[in-house]
Design a protein around this motif. Structure first.
Motif, short mmCIF file in Angstrom:
data_model
loop_
_atom_site.label_atom_id
_atom_site.label_comp_id
_atom_site.label_asym_id
_atom_site.label_seq_id
_atom_site.Cartn_x
_atom_site.Cartn_y
_atom_site.Cartn_z
N ALA A 194 0.83 -1.21 0.00
CA ALA A 194 0.00 0.00 0.00
C ALA A 194 0.86 1.26 0.00
O ALA A 194 0.56 2.23 -0.71
N ILE A 195 1.92 1.26 0.80
CA ILE A 195 2.80 2.43 0.84
C ILE A 195 3.57 2.55 -0.47
O ILE A 195 3.75 3.65 -1.02
N TYR A 196 4.03 1.43 -1.00
CA TYR A 196 4.73 1.42 -2.29
C TYR A 196 3.84 2.02 -3.38
O TYR A 196 4.28 2.86 -4.17
N ASP A 197 2.60 1.59 -3.41
CA ASP A 197 1.67 2.10 -4.42
C ASP A 197 1.43 3.60 -4.23
O ASP A 197 1.44 4.37 -5.20
N ALA A 198 1.23 4.03 -2.98
CA ALA A 198 0.91 5.43 -2.71
C ALA A 198 2.08 6.35 -3.03
O ALA A 198 1.89 7.45 -3.57
N LEU A 199 3.28 5.92 -2.69
CA LEU A 199 4.45 6.78 -2.87
C LEU A 199 5.04 6.72 -4.27
O LEU A 199 5.56 7.72 -4.78
N LEU A 200 4.98 5.54 -4.91
CA LEU A 200 5.67 5.38 -6.18
C LEU A 200 4.74 4.95 -7.32
O LEU A 200 4.50 5.71 -8.24
N LYS A 201 4.21 3.75 -7.25
CA LYS A 201 3.56 3.16 -8.41
C LYS A 201 2.39 4.00 -8.92
O LYS A 201 2.30 4.29 -10.12
N ASP A 202 1.47 4.38 -8.03
CA ASP A 202 0.30 5.15 -8.47
C ASP A 202 0.71 6.48 -9.08
O ASP A 202 0.13 6.92 -10.10
N ARG A 203 1.69 7.14 -8.47
CA ARG A 203 2.13 8.43 -8.99
C ARG A 203 2.81 8.27 -10.34
O ARG A 203 2.61 9.08 -11.25
N ASN A 204 3.62 7.22 -10.50
CA ASN A 204 4.28 6.98 -11.79
C ASN A 204 3.25 6.80 -12.91
O ASN A 204 3.43 7.30 -14.02
N ILE A 208 0.34 8.07 -13.11
CA ILE A 208 -0.28 9.35 -13.41
C ILE A 208 0.70 10.27 -14.13
O ILE A 208 0.33 10.99 -15.08
N TRP A 209 1.94 10.25 -13.70
CA TRP A 209 2.94 11.15 -14.30
C TRP A 209 3.28 10.79 -15.74
O TRP A 209 3.48 11.69 -16.57
N ALA A 210 3.43 9.51 -16.04
CA ALA A 210 3.92 9.11 -17.36
C ALA A 210 3.09 9.71 -18.50
O ALA A 210 3.65 10.27 -19.45
N PRO A 211 1.75 9.63 -18.47
CA PRO A 211 0.97 10.26 -19.54
C PRO A 211 1.16 11.78 -19.60
O PRO A 211 1.14 12.37 -20.69
N LYS A 212 1.33 12.40 -18.43
CA LYS A 212 1.55 13.85 -18.43
C LYS A 212 2.88 14.19 -19.11
O LYS A 212 2.98 15.19 -19.84
N GLY A 256 13.73 7.31 -7.23
CA GLY A 256 12.96 6.08 -7.13
C GLY A 256 11.87 5.95 -8.17
O GLY A 256 11.45 4.84 -8.51
N HIS A 257 11.40 7.08 -8.72
CA HIS A 257 10.35 7.05 -9.73
C HIS A 257 10.86 6.61 -11.10
O HIS A 257 10.07 6.33 -11.99
N LEU A 258 12.18 6.55 -11.25
CA LEU A 258 12.77 6.26 -12.55
C LEU A 258 13.49 4.92 -12.57
O LEU A 258 14.21 4.61 -13.53
N ALA A 259 13.31 4.12 -11.53
CA ALA A 259 13.98 2.82 -11.43
C ALA A 259 12.95 1.72 -11.20
O ALA A 259 11.90 1.94 -10.60
N GLY A 260 13.26 0.53 -11.69
CA GLY A 260 12.39 -0.61 -11.43
C GLY A 260 11.34 -0.83 -12.51
O GLY A 260 11.16 -0.02 -13.42
N ASP A 261 10.62 -1.94 -12.38
CA ASP A 261 9.64 -2.34 -13.39
C ASP A 261 8.44 -1.42 -13.47
O ASP A 261 7.76 -1.38 -14.50
N ASP A 262 8.14 -0.70 -12.39
CA ASP A 262 6.98 0.19 -12.36
C ASP A 262 7.35 1.65 -12.58
O ASP A 262 6.54 2.55 -12.32
N SER A 263 8.55 1.91 -13.07
CA SER A 263 9.05 3.28 -13.16
C SER A 263 8.37 4.07 -14.27
O SER A 263 7.75 3.52 -15.19
N VAL A 264 8.51 5.38 -14.18
CA VAL A 264 8.04 6.26 -15.25
C VAL A 264 8.71 5.88 -16.57
O VAL A 264 8.05 5.86 -17.62
#
Length: 329
Positions: free
Chosen positions: A273-283, A285-289, A307-315
């Motif tokens: 839940a924290i991972y999603d709130a801090l990183l995944k969900d925001r990524n 939303i940001w990517a289309p913007k 952290g938003h630019l690393a990993g499988d769920d990154s921007v």
């Protein structure tokens, strides 16, 4: 979250009798201490494994920069660290060139204008503090109170200073205080440096989200998830400097894989839940913007937490999944 200081990211004060407040109490002080020690040992083992994996990975030696472009638009994307030790040399020729070329600097949120300050104060007042005399420790069991007190002792903060804070807000304050105690300075963070240069050079600023959007994801989490966030932060506080030093080393080395292990990792965040709130969900939303920025001519430097630019769920991964050609690691 094992390295929650971004930095990073709310219930009614009377609603204190819930799942977190009704946990079964340990029967005696020895059992309480043992429970707290066992939880911390589990967190320490996960952190040690992540640190070892990150340190074994290598990058090219400078912070990573990505590029997306079309016929009339160029987007440079770089990761940042929000707090750094003063005097750290992190600039590279690639960053300097991107900074010079950019007519617009894009950050996560406006955190420096008077309007942003007023918005932040209102948000904290409305969603970061308990109303009607609510207290943080009403949501904690005895073992969690012990872990919180140990963390407060480390940063030299009395319990009363956080008693009126909701768990998510207490977690952020605790983490930031730990980083500052250990020598990390918000004023030396990458965004602050780039913002100052941007103002001096007359560059335009743009943002991917508002303060309410950034912190609202944490504030809206259930009590028990917020408590998990707080206690995970408390359990790791005495090793926070080592963790952040390693994170900065990985970022400065451009080791995107190592950063993914440390940051883009639900286990290191404390929960999905924290991972999603801090990183995944925001990524997501940001990517289309960011992709939509290609529709307007110009050159932009987009600087967001590493952290938003690393990993499988990154921007970066999302942009590539959308079919954009993104050069870089």
């Amino acid at each position: 979250m094992r390295n929650s200081g971004l930095a990073l990211s709310l219930i009614i004060g009377l609603a204190l009798i819930g799942p977190a407040a009704c946990k079964e109490k340990a029967p005696d002080a020895a059992s309480i201490a043992a429970e707290a020690a066992a939880a911390k040992a589990e967190q320490d083992a996960a952190a040690d494994a992540a640190l070892a994996a990150a340190r074994a990975s290598r990058g090219p030696g400078t912070p990573a920069v990505w590029e997306v472009s079309d016929e009339d638009t160029t987007l440079y994307i770089m990761g940042t660290v929000h707090l750094l030790r003063p005097g750290l040399e992190w600039r590279s020729d690639e960053i300097n060139a991107a900074m010079e070329a950019a007519d617009t600097l894009v950050f996560e949120a406006d955190v420096s204008s008077p309007e942003a300050g007023a918005e932040m104060m209102k948000f904290v007042r409305d969603k970061g503090l308990f109303a009607n005399g609510g207290q943080l420790t009403n949501l904690l069991d005895d073992a969690e109170k012990l872990e919180l007190q140990a963390a407060l002792d480390y940063v030299g903060l009395p319990l009363g200073a956080v008693q009126n804070m909701r768990p998510w807000f207490a977690a952020i304050n605790l983490s930031v205080m730990q980083m500052q105690k250990d020598g990390f300075d918000p004023g030396s963070g990458v965004e602050q440096v780039l913002m100052a240069e941007g103002r001096e050079d007359g560059k335009a600023f743009a943002y991917l989200e508002t303060v309410d959007e950034q912190l609202g994801r944490l504030a809206s989490l259930p009590d028990d998830v917020q408590v998990d966030f707080l206690i995970s932060s408390a359990e790791s506080i005495d090793e926070g400097a080592d963790m952040l030093d390693t994170l900065v080393d990985e970022w400065a080395d451009g080791d995107v894989n190592g950063l993914g292990v440390l940051l883009a990792n639900p286990e290191m965040m404390g929960s999905d839940a924290i991972y999603d709130a801090l990183l995944k969900d925001r990524n997501e939303i940001w990517a289309p913007k960011i992709a939509a920025m290609l529709d307007a001519p110009g050159t932009r430097l987009i600087a967001v937490g590493a952290g938003h630019l690393a990993g499988d769920d990154s921007v970066i991964a999302i942009l590539r999944e959308q079919g954009l050609e993104v050069t870089g690691p």
